[in-house]
Design a protein around this motif. Structure first.
Motif, PDB file in Angstrom:
ATOM      1  N   VAL A 144       0.890  -1.368  -0.043  1.00  0.00           N
ATOM      2  CA  VAL A 144      -0.076  -0.029  -0.212  1.00  0.00           C
ATOM      3  C   VAL A 144       0.950   1.268   0.254  1.00  0.00           C
ATOM      4  CG1 VAL A 144      -1.840   1.145   1.193  1.00  0.00           C
ATOM      5  CG2 VAL A 144      -1.877  -1.351   1.330  1.00  0.00           C
ATOM      6  N   THR A 145       0.679   2.233  -0.903  1.00  0.00           N
ATOM      7  CA  THR A 145       1.497   3.393  -1.081  1.00  0.00           C
ATOM      8  C   THR A 145       1.276   4.265   0.174  1.00  0.00           C
ATOM      9  OG1 THR A 145      -0.058   4.485  -2.505  1.00  0.00           O
ATOM     10  CG2 THR A 145       1.823   2.973  -3.521  1.00  0.00           C
ATOM     11  N   ASP A 146       2.128   4.954   0.578  1.00  0.00           N
ATOM     12  CA  ASP A 146       1.747   5.975   1.331  1.00  0.00           C
ATOM     13  C   ASP A 146       0.873   7.188   1.087  1.00  0.00           C
ATOM     14  OD1 ASP A 146       3.533   4.657   3.372  1.00  0.00           O
ATOM     15  OD2 ASP A 146       5.035   6.230   2.910  1.00  0.00           O
ATOM     16  N   TRP A 147       0.974   7.276  -0.236  1.00  0.00           N
ATOM     17  CA  TRP A 147      -0.082   8.458  -0.954  1.00  0.00           C
ATOM     18  C   TRP A 147      -1.580   7.949  -0.779  1.00  0.00           C
ATOM     19  CZ3 TRP A 147       1.202  13.256  -1.899  1.00  0.00           C
ATOM     20  CH2 TRP A 147       0.289  13.905  -2.809  1.00  0.00           C
ATOM     21  N   SER A 148      -1.475   6.702  -1.103  1.00  0.00           N
ATOM     22  CA  SER A 148      -3.199   6.154  -1.071  1.00  0.00           C
ATOM     23  C   SER A 148      -3.673   6.360   0.249  1.00  0.00           C
ATOM     24  CB  SER A 148      -3.042   4.573  -1.660  1.00  0.00           C
ATOM     25  OG  SER A 148      -2.464   3.830  -0.777  1.00  0.00           O
ATOM     26  N   LYS A 149      -2.768   6.274   1.176  1.00  0.00           N
ATOM     27  CA  LYS A 149      -3.462   6.573   2.678  1.00  0.00           C
ATOM     28  C   LYS A 149      -3.838   7.863   2.992  1.00  0.00           C
ATOM     29  CE  LYS A 149      -0.110   3.251   4.594  1.00  0.00           C
ATOM     30  NZ  LYS A 149       1.183   3.021   5.275  1.00  0.00           N
ATOM     31  N   LEU A 150      -3.565   8.845   1.892  1.00  0.00           N
ATOM     32  CA  LEU A 150      -4.052  10.351   2.466  1.00  0.00           C
ATOM     33  C   LEU A 150      -5.556  10.446   2.214  1.00  0.00           C
ATOM     34  CD1 LEU A 150      -1.262  12.347   0.582  1.00  0.00           C
ATOM     35  CD2 LEU A 150      -1.443  12.165   3.059  1.00  0.00           C
ATOM     36  N   LYS A 151      -6.210  10.838   3.275  1.00  0.00           N
ATOM     37  CA  LYS A 151      -7.800  11.218   3.107  1.00  0.00           C
ATOM     38  C   LYS A 151      -7.895  12.165   2.209  1.00  0.00           C
ATOM     39  CE  LYS A 151      -8.916   9.319   7.693  1.00  0.00           C
ATOM     40  NZ  LYS A 151      -9.479   9.434   8.850  1.00  0.00           N
TER      41      LYS A 151
END
Length: 257
Positions: free
Chosen positions: A187-194
């Protein structure tokens, strides 16, 4: 059955350590000891159709050769604004010259007036689980200026110095490869951004660097890295079609705004 010999890998062992993007060697990447924002132009420097600014640390710089090829093909001014060991971030990392450089970089980017900023959008260290707030703050500062960002996923690090490992153990050795799951989170860190910054367009080329379950030192017949963490020019140039396919439509889109 006759054995089919593999093609020799490129670049040769003697030249791998020198297979670096131009700003590393022509003085256009700022060193560790200065906070001055160096600005160098490549590609089309007169009567250009668009401007792309390459900004950040060495993990931004190693994409330069691909951007230069695209710039020369599409009449783009490529502006290099990179500094060794210094990401585009307001985060204080104990590097005073980097902190000072980041205090000035947004203003300098504004002076360049790029249509796009190309930079890393996250950090590939496994102990970092999210996009640093300092990144977000710099992206938001660019957003206020109406500047769009081509944000690339950071490239993984090898545990061994790639050229030396190849020379000692061979291109196909287990010693020189590393399991992808150990250096590339699923899971990319970017995809975790709300609520990711609206001006950042995120692209991930990791599957070209590590096309299967292993990150290998030689992809096809090209050495991917010239040390433990920086892509070689020879390999980056193989990614030109993929980057071009993403960058040119985005650039044409932002130019119409």
């Amino acid at each position: 059955m006759k054995k089919i010999d593999k093609k020799p890998y490129l670049p040769t062992a003697a030249n791998i350590s020198d297979d670096k993007a131009l700003p590393f060697t022509d003085g256009c990447q700022q060193n560790l000891d200065s906070a001055e924002v160096k600005i160098c132009e490549y590609g089309a420097t007169k009567n250009y159709d668009a401007t792309v600014a390459l900004v950040g640390g060495s993990h931004s710089t190693h994409w330069h050769s691909a951007l230069l090829k695209i710039a020369e093909k599409h009449n783009i001014r490529l502006v290099n604004m990179t500094k060794a060991g210094c990401r585009l971030s307001t985060g204080k990392e104990g590097l005073p010259k980097c902190d000072e450089w980041n205090e000035h970089i947004i203003g300098k980017i504004a002076e360049v007036k790029p249509d796009l900023v190309f930079t890393t959008a996250e950090i590939s260290y496994f102990n970092i689980k999210e996009v640093p707030q300092g990144y977000i703050e710099q992206f938001e500062a660019l957003n206020k200026l109406g500047i769009q960002v081509f944000g690339v996923r950071d490239t993984p690090y090898f545990r061994n110095h790639v050229p030396r490992c190849i020379e000692e153990f061979g291109r196909d050795s287990k010693e020189c490869a590393i399991e992808k799951v150990l250096v590339v989170p699923d899971v990319t860190d970017w995809s975790k951004l709300k609520n990711p910054p609206a001006n950042v367009h995120y692209y991930d080329y990791t599957d070209h660097i590590c096309p299967d379950t292993l990150c290998r030192p030689v992809i096809g017949n090209v050495v991917g890295y010239y040390d433990t963490g920086h892509l070689s020019v020879s390999f980056v140039n193989t990614l030109v079609p993929y980057i071009e396919e993403d960058l040119i439509p985005l650039l044409n889109k932002v130019k119409k705004k």
